[in-house]
Motif scaffolding. Sequence first.
Motif, PDB file in Angstrom:
ATOM      1  N   GLN A  58     -16.742 -15.214  -4.618  1.00  0.00           N
ATOM      2  CA  GLN A  58     -17.241 -13.902  -4.178  1.00  0.00           C
ATOM      3  C   GLN A  58     -16.491 -12.751  -4.834  1.00  0.00           C
ATOM      4  OE1 GLN A  58     -19.908 -13.281  -2.391  1.00  0.00           O
ATOM      5  NE2 GLN A  58     -19.596 -11.060  -2.333  1.00  0.00           N
ATOM      6  N   PRO A  88     -23.158  -9.537   1.939  1.00  0.00           N
ATOM      7  CA  PRO A  88     -22.476 -10.677   2.565  1.00  0.00           C
ATOM      8  C   PRO A  88     -23.344 -11.385   3.588  1.00  0.00           C
ATOM      9  CG  PRO A  88     -21.019  -8.799   2.437  1.00  0.00           C
ATOM     10  CD  PRO A  88     -22.378  -8.321   2.047  1.00  0.00           C
ATOM     11  N   ARG A 104     -27.111 -19.586  -1.284  1.00  0.00           N
ATOM     12  CA  ARG A 104     -26.221 -18.616  -1.907  1.00  0.00           C
ATOM     13  C   ARG A 104     -24.787 -18.903  -1.522  1.00  0.00           C
ATOM     14  NH1 ARG A 104     -30.439 -15.325   0.114  1.00  0.00           N
ATOM     15  NH2 ARG A 104     -31.590 -14.197  -1.526  1.00  0.00           N
ATOM     16  N   TYR A 105     -23.894 -18.942  -2.552  1.00  0.00           N
ATOM     17  CA  TYR A 105     -22.448 -18.979  -2.282  1.00  0.00           C
ATOM     18  C   TYR A 105     -21.901 -17.557  -2.251  1.00  0.00           C
ATOM     19  CZ  TYR A 105     -22.324 -24.003  -3.249  1.00  0.00           C
ATOM     20  OH  TYR A 105     -22.538 -25.341  -3.220  1.00  0.00           O
ATOM     21  N   THR A 106     -22.494 -16.682  -3.159  1.00  0.00           N
ATOM     22  CA  THR A 106     -22.031 -15.300  -3.223  1.00  0.00           C
ATOM     23  C   THR A 106     -23.255 -14.394  -3.261  1.00  0.00           C
ATOM     24  OG1 THR A 106     -22.024 -15.197  -5.636  1.00  0.00           O
ATOM     25  CG2 THR A 106     -19.994 -15.960  -4.566  1.00  0.00           C
ATOM     26  N   ASP A 107     -23.065 -13.131  -2.854  1.00  0.00           N
ATOM     27  CA  ASP A 107     -24.137 -12.139  -2.957  1.00  0.00           C
ATOM     28  C   ASP A 107     -23.521 -10.756  -2.703  1.00  0.00           C
ATOM     29  OD1 ASP A 107     -27.399 -12.285  -2.951  1.00  0.00           O
ATOM     30  OD2 ASP A 107     -26.656 -10.484  -1.962  1.00  0.00           O
ATOM     31  N   SER A 108     -24.204  -9.753  -3.200  1.00  0.00           N
ATOM     32  CA  SER A 108     -23.700  -8.391  -2.972  1.00  0.00           C
ATOM     33  C   SER A 108     -23.846  -7.986  -1.518  1.00  0.00           C
ATOM     34  CB  SER A 108     -24.455  -7.398  -3.888  1.00  0.00           C
ATOM     35  OG  SER A 108     -25.835  -7.439  -3.615  1.00  0.00           O
ATOM     36  N   ILE A 163     -25.144 -14.527   2.303  1.00  0.00           N
ATOM     37  CA  ILE A 163     -24.404 -15.721   1.864  1.00  0.00           C
ATOM     38  C   ILE A 163     -24.728 -16.858   2.835  1.00  0.00           C
ATOM     39  CG2 ILE A 163     -22.101 -16.709   1.531  1.00  0.00           C
ATOM     40  CD1 ILE A 163     -21.127 -13.933   0.770  1.00  0.00           C
ATOM     41  N   ASP A 191     -18.321 -10.019  -7.356  1.00  0.00           N
ATOM     42  CA  ASP A 191     -18.332  -8.568  -7.155  1.00  0.00           C
ATOM     43  C   ASP A 191     -17.772  -7.834  -8.374  1.00  0.00           C
ATOM     44  OD1 ASP A 191     -19.491  -8.823  -4.704  1.00  0.00           O
ATOM     45  OD2 ASP A 191     -17.575  -8.723  -3.584  1.00  0.00           O
ATOM     46  N   THR A 227     -17.373 -20.155  -1.840  1.00  0.00           N
ATOM     47  CA  THR A 227     -17.613 -18.715  -1.577  1.00  0.00           C
ATOM     48  C   THR A 227     -16.326 -17.938  -1.692  1.00  0.00           C
ATOM     49  OG1 THR A 227     -19.466 -19.218  -0.120  1.00  0.00           O
ATOM     50  CG2 THR A 227     -18.420 -17.047   0.115  1.00  0.00           C
TER      51      THR A 227
END
Length: 932
Positions: free
Chosen positions: A100, A130, A124-128, A133, A104, A96
């Motif tokens: 991340q 947080p 999820r490791y990343t997402d818009s 995650i 982004d 992450t």
Amino acid sequence: MTGRLGRPRGSPPRQPTGRDPGLPPRLSLGARSVAGQVFALQAVIVVLLIAAASLALVFQERYDTERDARHRSLAAAEAFAHAPGLPEALKSADPTAELQPLADSARRAAGVDFIAVMTPDGVRYTDSRPELIGKRATGDLSRAVGGRSFTEMFKGSPSDAVRAVVPVRDASGAVVGLVGTGIEVANVTDVVEGQLPLLLGAAVGALLLGTGGAALVSRRLRRQTRGLGELEMARMNEHHEAVLHAVREGVLIIGADQRLLLANDEARRLLNLPPDAERRHVGELGLDPRTTSLLVSGRVATDEVHLAGDRLLAVNVRPTKPYGGHPSGSVMTLRDTTELASLSGRAEVARERLQLLYDAGVRIGTTLDVVRTAEELSEVAVPRFADFVTVELLEPVLKGEEPSPATGMYSQMRRAAMSGVRTDQPLQPVGDVIRFEVPTAPMAAALDAGHAVLAADLNAAMGWRAQDEAGTRQALGYGLHSLISVPLQARGVVLGMANFWRAADTPEPFDDEDLSFAEELGARAAVSIDNARRFTREHATAVALQRSLLPRVLPDQSAVEVAFRYLPAKAGVGGDWFDVIPLAGARVALIVGDVVGHGVHAAATMGRLRTAVHNFSTLDMPPDELLGHLDELIHRIDQNESGAAGAAGDGAGEPAGVTGATCLYAVYDPVSGLCTMASAGHPGPALVRPDGGVEFPQLPAGLPLGVGGMPFEATELLLPESSRLVLFTDGLLEDRDRDFDTGLDLLARTLAQPGRSPEQVCADVLAALLFPSPSDDIALLIADTRRLEADRIAEWEVPADPAAVSRVRNAGSAQLAAWGLGDIAFTAELILSELITNAIRYGTPPIRVRLLRDRNLICEVSDGSSTSPHLRYAATTDEGGRGLFLVAQYAERWGTRYTERGKVIWAELPLTGGPDPAAPVMDLESLEDLAW
């Protein structure tokens, strides 16, 4: 009372009509008209089409936006999944932290809402977001785990979105992770809604454009259909079919290019048109050339008769009204008149005969001249009734005399008129004596029977052949073939004969109808000829009377050189007259006058006026006084004769009075050059100065003679020597075609030419102003004035002393000797002594003596007294009274005239010789003691 809707109560409801009269014209052509229905249908179609197109555009925009979101999401996911080092980062201790920031940055660059890097099982490791995650993604990820990339419309938590999922592979190709990208559905909808204003604006614009186009089409259609509805157009079509195909009148419509546009059934039948006649040129329809020429010319025609085979067609052509910028064509209507041709022909002949009789009544007898009336008869009948017309009249008729009823004198007449269609005719010319000696000839037979005789075929007229065999052969050879002879009779008396001839120009012979017409025409002409004959007789009588009453020879005098002209009117003698009267003292009176009216009565009236003027002029009155006495005399005569006519009961004849006469009276004195004139309603004279200038002196306007009530005024003009006075009547100047002022201008121009004698001036004036047929008499009097030379005049002032008589007498004797008049000196001295003695004894000063040597010796003694001596016989016991008797015995003429301040007693003696004393007389000195 009316209801609330404006319709009378109890009345039946109005029937629906094609338009509402209560609406404006445009609204009244609403949905009921064809144009209104078309407009409504077009408007509905436009609205539906635009609505459908708008919905389709919205759905298409939504579909395109979703597809674009899928492509963008898949591209972002694949780019991030194949990024170098991504598998190694997934295997790191903290994926992450490493991924991340990269996610982004990539999300912002790709323009997607989220980029999530996940484990193969979806953590999820990343997402818009947080907070997401470390959480498992929802949805079916099995296809990506199996190694296939996919896109889908994801509905669920955390939000609905267009999502793409791509597997991440390591170097061996094993799936080590997943990359999910997407765009939320709310953002996709915002894009679509952002396009809606543009779509709606385009829809509204299209709606307005479509509706405007429909309105233009509807307006055009309304103009074409006149705003009519279906029923009305159907009814018009029925009327069109009825007019074109049901009426018994042919109709052709020709275009501007002279091609046939339409022909109804009757036109096809009358003209025998081919089936494919429409759109063919009129020259290709096989019509009569005259009909074709009419259609090609485009001219307007009304009831022209044209041939179509064996038919007669009445043709009318009118231009059509131009429309739409197109040139106008023409419409021809045809009517079969074959059956009416013969009937209309007879009616036309009858109409022409009636018109000819009317023209004869108007044209025959316009001049009251016998010969001209005969010419008018011949002219009116050629060529409408006959090719040649001859008119013969009896000799007494030509002279205006009453023809004798004796039959024997009808055997010959004189040809008075002849007219024909050609001049090279074989008939005897005008002026020849025509004889009717063979009783069986048409002319003699007509005279004997007293009515018209028809010789339909001159070849079979044996009596006519026997009359003049040589002339007959020539006439027949010329082509004369038919004759009607009509005796001209009025009041039962034959006046002449009219012959109507037809030649080769008119092959049809005369028939019985022509005979009746010729007799009617001859009867009308005979009345006019008889009127002209009677007028000719009266005119000749009046002319003879007029000329006998006018002066034939003007008296000798020295004051003026005179020339004159008198012309009677053609239509009847009037009462114009002129006169020149010598007066005492070498003076002369010039007179012109005019009596209103024509005929014998006017001429007789003129004679009475002239006699009265002569009588009054002997009294030596001034012009205004003379006209006053003449006016009083005429007024008294009018009263007496009007009373006598009323007592006799004769009110139908011509009035006997003389009211309406005019007169101009002028007195010229050659000693002083003074001209005194007065007018009683008569035009003033023209005065031509010695330098050639012409003027018309203004005289006081006086009333005509016999009217009375106003005194007359005199005007005095001092005329230079060699002046010219022109006296005239109004007949010289004015007539139907010229007014009085125009005549005055023309007279002035004619008189202005110098160097001519009075006779020449008379001729020139008549040549310039005379009318061809004057309607009034013309009297013209031209007088060139002269002055008496100073050496022919002797004057003395006489004091009121008897002793002065001998001195004046001696001075007069010396003057007579100087003039070479010693032969009459004794007589002149005797007369002077008597006149001077009388003036001194009985007159008042001033006393003057004047001797004038003119054609006679004139002795004048004037004084201030208005008392006049009278001639009488003295008794043997009288001491005086014999002096004036001696003057009367030895003078040729003597008299008295009055002046404004006294009187003048004058005596005239001849210049040579003279009467000798009848008995010895005492000496002149003793005569001075005698009383009058």
